[in-house]
Write an enzyme that holds these catalytic residues in place. Structure first.
Site, PDB file in Angstrom:
ATOM      1  N   SER A 124       0.833  -1.201   0.000  1.00 29.77           N
ATOM      2  CA  SER A 124       0.000   0.000   0.000  1.00 29.77           C
ATOM      3  C   SER A 124       0.867   1.250   0.000  1.00 29.77           C
ATOM      4  O   SER A 124       1.989   1.247   0.533  1.00 29.77           O
ATOM      5  CB  SER A 124      -0.855  -0.041   1.270  1.00 29.77           C
ATOM      6  OG  SER A 124      -1.405   1.223   1.516  1.00 29.77           O
ATOM      7  N   TYR A 148      -1.631  -0.877  10.869  1.00 30.31           N
ATOM      8  CA  TYR A 148      -1.925  -1.493   9.565  1.00 30.31           C
ATOM      9  C   TYR A 148      -0.755  -1.269   8.605  1.00 30.31           C
ATOM     10  O   TYR A 148      -0.242  -2.203   7.989  1.00 30.31           O
ATOM     11  CB  TYR A 148      -3.214  -0.904   8.967  1.00 30.31           C
ATOM     12  CG  TYR A 148      -3.354  -1.170   7.490  1.00 30.31           C
ATOM     13  CD1 TYR A 148      -3.620  -2.449   7.027  1.00 30.31           C
ATOM     14  CD2 TYR A 148      -3.183  -0.143   6.550  1.00 30.31           C
ATOM     15  CE1 TYR A 148      -3.716  -2.706   5.664  1.00 30.31           C
ATOM     16  CE2 TYR A 148      -3.279  -0.395   5.199  1.00 30.31           C
ATOM     17  CZ  TYR A 148      -3.551  -1.672   4.750  1.00 30.31           C
ATOM     18  OH  TYR A 148      -3.631  -1.929   3.405  1.00 30.31           O
ATOM     19  N   LYS A 152       2.172  -3.853   6.662  1.00 30.41           N
ATOM     20  CA  LYS A 152       2.530  -3.889   5.230  1.00 30.41           C
ATOM     21  C   LYS A 152       4.040  -3.738   5.058  1.00 30.41           C
ATOM     22  O   LYS A 152       4.665  -4.459   4.286  1.00 30.41           O
ATOM     23  CB  LYS A 152       1.809  -2.771   4.469  1.00 30.41           C
ATOM     24  CG  LYS A 152       0.321  -2.969   4.350  1.00 30.41           C
ATOM     25  CD  LYS A 152      -0.010  -4.099   3.398  1.00 30.41           C
ATOM     26  CE  LYS A 152      -1.437  -4.554   3.524  1.00 30.41           C
ATOM     27  NZ  LYS A 152      -1.737  -5.825   2.892  1.00 30.41           N
TER      28      LYS A 152
HETATM   29  N1  LIG Z   1      -8.780  -1.355  -0.496  1.00 28.24           N
HETATM   30  C1  LIG Z   1      -7.777  -0.534  -0.332  1.00 28.24           C
HETATM   31  O1  LIG Z   1      -7.975   0.682  -0.265  1.00 28.24           O
HETATM   32  C2  LIG Z   1      -6.355  -1.044  -0.254  1.00 28.24           C
HETATM   33  C3  LIG Z   1      -5.289  -0.143  -0.434  1.00 28.24           C
HETATM   34  C4  LIG Z   1      -3.984  -0.621  -0.342  1.00 28.24           C
HETATM   35  C5  LIG Z   1      -3.753  -1.964  -0.074  1.00 28.24           C
HETATM   36  N2  LIG Z   1      -4.804  -2.819   0.114  1.00 28.24           N
HETATM   37  C6  LIG Z   1      -4.529  -4.223   0.427  1.00 28.24           C
HETATM   38  O2  LIG Z   1      -5.075  -5.047  -0.592  1.00 28.24           O
HETATM   39  C7  LIG Z   1      -5.523  -6.279  -0.049  1.00 28.24           C
HETATM   40  C8  LIG Z   1      -6.969  -6.501  -0.449  1.00 28.24           C
HETATM   41  O3  LIG Z   1      -7.757  -5.415  -0.001  1.00 28.24           O
HETATM   42  P1  LIG Z   1      -9.326  -5.369  -0.177  1.00 28.24           P
HETATM   43  O4  LIG Z   1      -9.717  -3.950  -0.221  1.00 28.24           O
HETATM   44  O5  LIG Z   1      -9.724  -6.286  -1.263  1.00 28.24           O
HETATM   45  O6  LIG Z   1      -9.760  -5.965   1.234  1.00 28.24           O
HETATM   46  P2  LIG Z   1     -10.915  -6.999   1.600  1.00 28.24           P
HETATM   47  O7  LIG Z   1     -11.087  -6.964   3.081  1.00 28.24           O
HETATM   48  O8  LIG Z   1     -12.110  -6.778   0.753  1.00 28.24           O
HETATM   49  O9  LIG Z   1     -10.255  -8.391   1.166  1.00 28.24           O
HETATM   50  C9  LIG Z   1      -9.311  -9.065   1.982  1.00 28.24           C
HETATM   51  C10 LIG Z   1      -9.792 -10.497   2.128  1.00 28.24           C
HETATM   52  O10 LIG Z   1      -8.859 -11.209   2.952  1.00 28.24           O
HETATM   53  C11 LIG Z   1      -9.594 -12.108   3.769  1.00 28.24           C
HETATM   54  N3  LIG Z   1      -8.723 -12.440   4.923  1.00 28.24           N
HETATM   55  C12 LIG Z   1      -8.266 -11.625   5.890  1.00 28.24           C
HETATM   56  N4  LIG Z   1      -7.477 -12.301   6.742  1.00 28.24           N
HETATM   57  C13 LIG Z   1      -7.410 -13.574   6.293  1.00 28.24           C
HETATM   58  C14 LIG Z   1      -6.755 -14.755   6.743  1.00 28.24           C
HETATM   59  N5  LIG Z   1      -6.002 -14.778   7.844  1.00 28.24           N
HETATM   60  N6  LIG Z   1      -6.910 -15.901   6.023  1.00 28.24           N
HETATM   61  C15 LIG Z   1      -7.684 -15.929   4.905  1.00 28.24           C
HETATM   62  N7  LIG Z   1      -8.331 -14.851   4.440  1.00 28.24           N
HETATM   63  C16 LIG Z   1      -8.188 -13.687   5.118  1.00 28.24           C
HETATM   64  C17 LIG Z   1     -10.883 -11.361   4.110  1.00 28.24           C
HETATM   65  O11 LIG Z   1     -11.943 -12.204   4.463  1.00 28.24           O
HETATM   66  C18 LIG Z   1     -11.154 -10.608   2.802  1.00 28.24           C
HETATM   67  O12 LIG Z   1     -12.026 -11.347   1.955  1.00 28.24           O
HETATM   68  C19 LIG Z   1      -5.327  -6.168   1.468  1.00 28.24           C
HETATM   69  O13 LIG Z   1      -4.124  -6.811   1.800  1.00 28.24           O
HETATM   70  C20 LIG Z   1      -5.229  -4.683   1.701  1.00 28.24           C
HETATM   71  O14 LIG Z   1      -4.460  -4.380   2.834  1.00 28.24           O
HETATM   72  C21 LIG Z   1      -6.100  -2.375   0.010  1.00 28.24           C
END
Ligand SMILES: NC(=O)c1ccc[n+]([C@@H]2O[C@H](COP(=O)([O-])OP(=O)(O)OC[C@H]3O[C@@H](n4cnc5c(N)ncnc54)[C@H](O)[C@@H]3O)[C@@H](O)[C@H]2O)c1
Length: 333
Positions: A124, A148, A152
Site C-alpha cells: 500500500s 496497519y 505492510k
Molecule cells: N482497499 C484498499 O484501499 C487497499 C489499499 C492498499 C492496499 N490494500 C490491500 O489489498 C488487499 C486486499 O484489499 P481489499 O480492499 O480487497 O480488502 P478486503 O477486506 O475486501 O479483502 C481481503 C480479504 O482477505 C480475507 N482475509 C483476511 N485475513 C485472512 C486470513 N487470515 N486468512 C484468509 N483470508 C483472510 C478477508 O476475508 C477478505 O475477503 C489487502 O491486503 C489490503 O491491505 C487495500
C-alpha cells in the site's frame, strides 16, 4: 497457469480473479471470509462462466494451508488476504500484527515447501508514511503512521529478506494507491461491514440515504480547494495491474511498483464528480482535520508503465458511476 488468489472473495481479489479467469488463468481462491462472503463466488461465475475452486481456510493455520498446495499444482500466488482498516488497527494492533504477518509467513513457508516461489503481494501507499513531496516514486523513504501500515512494511521486509536468502524467489510488491469503483456488471464491488472508513463507500451510503451526511475532514490543507488530495484508481485498472505483474513474474528477486494513476483528486472533487455522474446529491459538512491524514498522496506510476507495460485507462466518472451501479444492483438485495 494456476494462480492461488488469497483474499479472493474480497474487494480487490474478486476483481482480479475475474480478470485472471477472462485471460485464461485457472484460479483457486482461499479466504477465511472474515471480511467477505462466499456469495461472491456466484457473482464471479455469473460474470465469467467459471466458479473458481474455493478453500475456506485461515492462512494463519499451516496445515489447512498446506492442504491447498497438496491438492493442487499452484504456479503463482497473489496474496491479498489481510485486515485493512487503518482506524481499527490502532484499536486492535495485536489482531492486525498477528493476522497479517502470521498469514504472510505461513503462506511463504508453505509455498517454499511445495517449490512455488512466485508471489505478488498487496502492499500500500501507506508505506510511504508522510511523504515530503509528491508524486511518490518507489525509492522514496519508507515509514508508517499506524499498525496497519506497519504490517505492510514488515511483510515487505520479510519477503525482501526471503528473496535475499533464496535466489529462486520471484516476488513483486505492488503498492496500491486508493482503489475505488466496481466491476462494470455491478455484480461485485466494495461492500464493507459497518460504517465505512473509506471515502467512496461512505459517499455511496450517504447518497443511498443510509447515512445522513459525509464528514469532510479539514478544508485548510495546502491543496486546490483545501481538502485532502488522493490518487484514486479504478479497481478494474488495479486488477489489470496484477495481470501485467503476473505476466512479468519471471525475473528472480524483488520488484516494486506503485499502482496509481498519477492524477490527484480532492475529497470535494470526488463528491462533485459523484453527484454529476449519478445525478444525485451528497450532503456533506466540513469538520476538523483527522489526525494522521496527509494533505496529498499521489503516485508516480511511470515505473509500472515502463517495466510492466501497464497504464490506467478508466477515469473519475467511470469510478463514480460503477460504484453507484454496484450499490444499486447489489447492495440492496
Ligand atoms: N482497499 C484498499 O484501499 C487497499 C489499499 C492498499 C492496499 N490494500 C490491500 O489489498 C488487499 C486486499 O484489499 P481489499 O480492499 O480487497 O480488502 P478486503 O477486506 O475486501 O479483502 C481481503 C480479504 O482477505 C480475507 N482475509 C483476511 N485475513 C485472512 C486470513 N487470515 N486468512 C484468509 N483470508 C483472510 C478477508 O476475508 C477478505 O475477503 C489487502 O491486503 C489490503 O491491505 C487495500
Amino acid at each position: 497457469m494456476t494462480v492461488l488468489v488469497t483474499g479472493g472473495t474480497g474487494y480487490i481479489g474478486s476483481h482480479t480473479t475475474v480478470e485472471l479467469i477472462q485471460k485464461g488463468y485457472e484460479v483457486i481462491i482461499v479466504d477465511n471470509l472474515c471480511n467477505s462472503s462466499e456469495s461472491v463466488l456466484d457473482k464471479i461465475a455469473e460474470i465469467t462462466g467459471i466458479r473458481p475452486k474455493f478453500y475456506l481456510v485461515d492462512l494463519t493455520e499451516k496445515e489447512p494451508t498446506r492442504k491447498i498446495f497438496e491438492e493442487n499444482k499452484i504456479d503463482a500466488v497473489i496474496h491479498f488476504a489481510g485486515l485493512k482498516a487503518v482506524g481499527e488497527s490502532c484499536v486492535k494492533p495485536l489482531e492486525y500484527y498477528y493476522n497479517n504477518i502470521a498469514s504472510s509467513v505461513v503462506l511463504a513457508e508453505v509455498m517454499a515447501e511445495f517449490g512455488c516461489k512466485k508471489l505478488i503481494f498487496s502492499s500500500s501507499a501507506t508505506v510511504y508514511g508522510e511523504p515530503e513531496r509528491v508524486p511518490i516514486t518507489e525509492d522514496f523513504p519508507l515509514s508508517t503512521t499506524n499498525p496497519y501500515g506497519t504490517t505492510k512494511l514488515m511483510i515487505e521486509k520479510i519477503y525482501t529478506d526471503l528473496a535475499k536468502a533464496d535466489a529462486e524467489w520471484n516476488i513483486t510488491l505492488l503498492r496500491y494507491f486508493n482503489p475505488i469503483g466496481a466491476h462494470e456488471s455491478g455484480l461485485i464491488g466494495e461492500n464493507p461491514n459497518g460504517i465505512p472508513n473509506n471515502l467512496m463507500p461512505y459517499i455511496v451510503k450517504v447518497a443511498a440515504g443510509e447515512l445522513y451526511q459525509l464528514s469532510v475532514f479539514g478544508n485548510d490543507y495546502p491543496t486546490h480547494d483545501g481538502t485532502g488530495v488522493r490518487d484514486y484508481i479504478h479497481v478494474t485498472d488495479l486488477a489489470l495491474g496484477h495481470i501485467a505483474a503476473i505476466e512479468k513474474l519471471n525475473e528472480a528477486g524483488v520488484h516494486i511498483y506503485n499502482l496509481g494513476t498519477g492524477n490527484g483528486y480532492s475529497v470535494l472533487d470526488i463528491v462533485k464528480a459523484f453527484e454529476k455522474s449519478n445525478n444525485i446529491k451528497v450532503p456533506y459538512v466540513i469538520t476538523a482535520r483527522r489526525p494522521g491524514d496527509i494533505p496529498e498522496c499521489l503516485a508516480d506510476p511511470s515505473k509500472a508503465e515502463r517495466e510492466l507495460g501497464w497504464k490506467t485507462k478508466l477515469g473519475l466518472e467511470d469510478m463514480c458511476r460503477s460504484a453507484w451501479n454496484f450499490a444499486q444492483k447489489s447492495l440492496k438485495k
